[in-house]
Design a protein around this motif. Structure first.
Motif, PDB file in Angstrom:
ATOM      1  N   VAL A 139      36.289 -71.575  50.354  1.00 31.05           N
ATOM      2  CA  VAL A 139      36.676 -70.708  50.536  1.00 31.05           C
ATOM      3  C   VAL A 139      38.116 -71.076  52.287  1.00 31.05           C
ATOM      4  N   GLN A 140      38.009 -71.932  52.633  1.00 29.08           N
ATOM      5  CA  GLN A 140      37.921 -72.780  53.929  1.00 29.08           C
ATOM      6  C   GLN A 140      38.216 -74.198  53.431  1.00 29.08           C
ATOM      7  N   TYR A 141      39.656 -74.050  54.413  1.00 24.94           N
ATOM      8  CA  TYR A 141      39.898 -75.251  54.607  1.00 24.94           C
ATOM      9  C   TYR A 141      40.286 -76.087  55.502  1.00 24.94           C
ATOM     10  N   PHE A 142      39.391 -77.380  55.763  1.00 26.00           N
ATOM     11  CA  PHE A 142      39.528 -77.568  58.077  1.00 26.00           C
ATOM     12  C   PHE A 142      40.343 -79.608  57.501  1.00 26.00           C
ATOM     13  N   THR A 143      41.315 -78.713  58.318  1.00 24.60           N
ATOM     14  CA  THR A 143      41.482 -80.340  59.511  1.00 24.60           C
ATOM     15  C   THR A 143      40.853 -80.684  60.369  1.00 24.60           C
ATOM     16  N   ARG A 144      40.769 -81.793  60.579  1.00 25.70           N
ATOM     17  CA  ARG A 144      40.311 -82.554  61.507  1.00 25.70           C
ATOM     18  C   ARG A 144      41.010 -81.778  63.188  1.00 25.70           C
ATOM     19  N   GLY A 145      41.564 -81.496  63.139  1.00 32.15           N
ATOM     20  CA  GLY A 145      42.269 -80.607  64.319  1.00 32.15           C
ATOM     21  C   GLY A 145      41.279 -79.079  64.241  1.00 32.15           C
ATOM     22  N   SER A 146      41.705 -78.646  63.193  1.00 31.16           N
ATOM     23  CA  SER A 146      41.271 -77.285  63.166  1.00 31.16           C
ATOM     24  C   SER A 146      39.643 -77.081  63.193  1.00 31.16           C
ATOM     25  N   ILE A 147      38.922 -78.285  62.647  1.00 34.37           N
ATOM     26  CA  ILE A 147      37.459 -77.813  62.666  1.00 34.37           C
ATOM     27  C   ILE A 147      36.618 -78.102  64.416  1.00 34.37           C
ATOM     28  N   ALA A 148      38.025 -79.367  64.942  1.00 33.93           N
ATOM     29  CA  ALA A 148      37.372 -79.043  66.654  1.00 33.93           C
ATOM     30  C   ALA A 148      37.549 -78.109  66.521  1.00 33.93           C
ATOM     31  N   ALA A 149      39.093 -76.991  66.448  1.00 28.75           N
ATOM     32  CA  ALA A 149      39.413 -76.040  67.250  1.00 28.75           C
ATOM     33  C   ALA A 149      38.077 -75.321  66.450  1.00 28.75           C
ATOM     34  N   LEU A 150      37.584 -74.794  65.643  1.00 30.18           N
ATOM     35  CA  LEU A 150      36.283 -74.202  65.412  1.00 30.18           C
ATOM     36  C   LEU A 150      35.127 -74.106  66.284  1.00 30.18           C
ATOM     37  N   LEU A 151      34.779 -75.536  66.258  1.00 23.49           N
ATOM     38  CA  LEU A 151      33.929 -76.109  67.234  1.00 23.49           C
ATOM     39  C   LEU A 151      34.031 -75.502  68.598  1.00 23.49           C
ATOM     40  N   ARG A 152      35.220 -75.870  69.546  1.00 22.00           N
ATOM     41  CA  ARG A 152      34.271 -75.626  70.557  1.00 22.00           C
ATOM     42  C   ARG A 152      34.878 -74.038  71.067  1.00 22.00           C
ATOM     43  N   ARG A 153      35.410 -72.956  70.048  1.00 20.67           N
ATOM     44  CA  ARG A 153      35.267 -71.999  70.469  1.00 20.67           C
ATOM     45  C   ARG A 153      34.435 -71.248  70.185  1.00 20.67           C
ATOM     46  N   GLY A 154      32.856 -72.060  69.380  1.00 22.15           N
ATOM     47  CA  GLY A 154      31.880 -72.294  68.955  1.00 22.15           C
ATOM     48  C   GLY A 154      31.269 -72.620  70.450  1.00 22.15           C
ATOM     49  N   GLY A 155      31.813 -73.186  71.312  1.00 17.66           N
ATOM     50  CA  GLY A 155      30.712 -73.442  72.397  1.00 17.66           C
ATOM     51  C   GLY A 155      29.901 -75.045  72.667  1.00 17.66           C
ATOM     52  N   PHE A 156      30.716 -75.826  71.013  1.00 19.01           N
ATOM     53  CA  PHE A 156      30.776 -76.999  70.438  1.00 19.01           C
ATOM     54  C   PHE A 156      31.853 -77.895  70.823  1.00 19.01           C
ATOM     55  N   GLU A 157      31.386 -79.359  71.108  1.00 15.32           N
ATOM     56  CA  GLU A 157      32.058 -80.225  71.251  1.00 15.32           C
ATOM     57  C   GLU A 157      31.937 -81.321  70.442  1.00 15.32           C
ATOM     58  N   PRO A 158      33.033 -82.324  69.638  1.00 14.21           N
ATOM     59  CA  PRO A 158      32.803 -83.371  68.401  1.00 14.21           C
ATOM     60  C   PRO A 158      32.993 -84.401  70.037  1.00 14.21           C
ATOM     61  N   VAL A 159      31.416 -85.527  69.136  1.00 14.56           N
ATOM     62  CA  VAL A 159      31.526 -86.360  69.410  1.00 14.56           C
ATOM     63  C   VAL A 159      31.613 -87.624  69.186  1.00 14.56           C
ATOM     64  N   GLU A 160      31.564 -87.132  67.316  1.00 16.25           N
ATOM     65  CA  GLU A 160      32.376 -88.538  66.585  1.00 16.25           C
ATOM     66  C   GLU A 160      32.178 -87.502  65.515  1.00 16.25           C
ATOM     67  N   VAL A 161      33.652 -88.121  65.126  1.00 11.37           N
ATOM     68  CA  VAL A 161      34.528 -87.656  63.798  1.00 11.37           C
ATOM     69  C   VAL A 161      34.742 -88.854  62.700  1.00 11.37           C
ATOM     70  N   THR A 162      34.644 -89.204  61.948  1.00 11.04           N
ATOM     71  CA  THR A 162      34.266 -90.248  60.751  1.00 11.04           C
ATOM     72  C   THR A 162      35.037 -89.323  59.140  1.00 11.04           C
ATOM     73  N   THR A 163      35.277 -90.470  58.817  1.00  9.71           N
ATOM     74  CA  THR A 163      35.503 -89.899  56.974  1.00  9.71           C
ATOM     75  C   THR A 163      33.264 -90.693  56.677  1.00  9.71           C
ATOM     76  N   ALA A 164      33.768 -89.765  55.644  1.00 12.43           N
ATOM     77  CA  ALA A 164      31.999 -89.641  54.958  1.00 12.43           C
ATOM     78  C   ALA A 164      32.583 -89.398  52.989  1.00 12.43           C
ATOM     79  N   PRO A 165      32.484 -90.840  52.625  1.00 15.29           N
ATOM     80  CA  PRO A 165      32.699 -90.686  51.218  1.00 15.29           C
ATOM     81  C   PRO A 165      30.613 -90.269  50.955  1.00 15.29           C
ATOM     82  N   LYS A 166      31.073 -90.314  49.444  1.00 15.82           N
ATOM     83  CA  LYS A 166      29.812 -90.158  48.533  1.00 15.82           C
ATOM     84  C   LYS A 166      29.213 -90.961  47.672  1.00 15.82           C
ATOM     85  N   ALA A 167      28.244 -91.369  47.664  1.00 20.58           N
ATOM     86  CA  ALA A 167      27.816 -92.045  46.732  1.00 20.58           C
ATOM     87  C   ALA A 167      27.170 -92.042  45.303  1.00 20.58           C
ATOM     88  N   PHE A 168      27.856 -91.918  44.042  1.00 13.64           N
ATOM     89  CA  PHE A 168      28.215 -91.489  42.640  1.00 13.64           C
ATOM     90  C   PHE A 168      28.107 -92.595  41.945  1.00 13.64           C
TER      91      PHE A 168
END
Length: 303
Positions: free
Chosen positions: A222-251
């Motif tokens: 129901v939500q589609y975040f970008t790197r910028g918008s997840i950072a905006a959400l976190l800051r609204r919630g009182g958090f600060e991102p300290v690391e943002v990376t890609t996250a491939p899944k192993a299948f």
């Protein structure tokens, strides 16, 4: 499509039309391994201020809660080796930022069948999970011996200030009010604790190139975040991102090729057959399409 909704990420008003993808839930229900690509429970609107995208209108939270409570699928169970490998990679990043205390407590919100919790337990964490699906919570408890509360993520009774890490793997994009989720997490974190999120990156090149046919445009999101918008959400919630990376899944190679069935079932069957003949169908594979991100954040005051 309404253009007056409030952005879930930055709080801005006046979302604009983006993608027409409204459709039906489908027979499979709200399961994590769906291949019903290009269909969502509403059309997608975009915030002109932060670039966040979300369903508009948003489905009723009660409807989603009922659907998740009855969700069941064996697909991820069959992919246990890859799920555990993905979990180990995530835990390495979490442990790089979590407080260096012993024992450490980890809470996994939306833990599904519990493979991340199981790996964390083996690494010495005290673990607790919350999972709305009766099927998944039962598997985690009965098959893996984990402590998992079945219930809605924001309503389960949990000890305040008790957790040194809280994880939401492929969860925040399912939540109708992600800011409320962050405020709940803030109350549960111990001093110096971190939150880890893994989620699709709707601002990635892959997402932009595929548009409505991107494999993360599915009924569960129901939500589609970008790197910028997840950072905006976190800051609204009182958090600060300290690391943002890609996250491939192993299948397994088989699993990835079967997902192509969301575009072309005959092609998927042919590729799976070819992979089987080549002896690689059951080999673990973690391709990085750079359209899934992992974020570690802590309270802004802790910075």
């Amino acid at each position: 499509m309404s253009t007056s909704s409030v952005c879930a990420a930055c709080g801005g008003h006046g979302l604009s039309d983006h993608l027409r993808v409204a459709g039906e839930l489908g027979a499979g229900g709200l399961i994590p391994s769906t291949d019903q690509f290009g269909t969502a429970l509403g059309d997608i609107a975009r915030c002109p201020r932060c670039g966040h995208m979300q369903l508009d209108p948003m489905p009723a939270a009660t409807m989603l809660a009922d659907a998740y409570a009855t969700a069941a699928s064996e697909d991820y169970v069959q992919e246990e080796l890859g799920q555990r490998e993905t979990a180990r990679r995530a835990l390495e990043r979490i442990e790089a930022y979590a407080p260096p205390v012993r024992p450490r407590a980890l809470l996994d919100l939306g833990c599904w069948v519990g493979f991340l919790l199981a790996e964390a337990r083996e690494r010495g964490w005290d673990t607790l999970g919350v999972e709305p699906s009766a099927f998944a919570a039962g598997y985690a408890r009965d098959r893996l011996g984990l402590t998992v509360v079945q219930g809605e993520l924001l309503e389960a009774e949990l000890p305040a200030g008790a957790f040194h890490a809280i994880t939401l793997g492929d969860v925040i994009e399912h939540v109708t009010d992600p800011l409320a989720a962050l405020r709940r997490i803030d109350a549960l974190l111990a001093p110096g604790g971190v939150v880890w999120l893994a989620l699709p990156d709707a601002g990635s090149r892959m997402a932009r190139a595929l548009g409505r046919r991107w494999w993360s445009v599915i009924p569960t999101h129901v939500q589609y975040f970008t790197r910028g918008s997840i950072a905006a959400l976190l800051r609204r919630g009182g958090f600060e991102p300290v690391e943002v990376t890609t996250a491939p899944k192993a299948f397994t190679v088989r699993y990835y090729l079967e997902r192509i069935g969301g575009y072309s079932p005959p092609l998927a069957r042919g590729l799976v057959t070819a992979a089987g003949r080549a002896g690689v169908a059951d080999r673990l594979w973690a391709p990085d399409f750079r359209d899934r991100m992992a974020v570690v954040a802590r309270r802004a005051s802790a910075r």
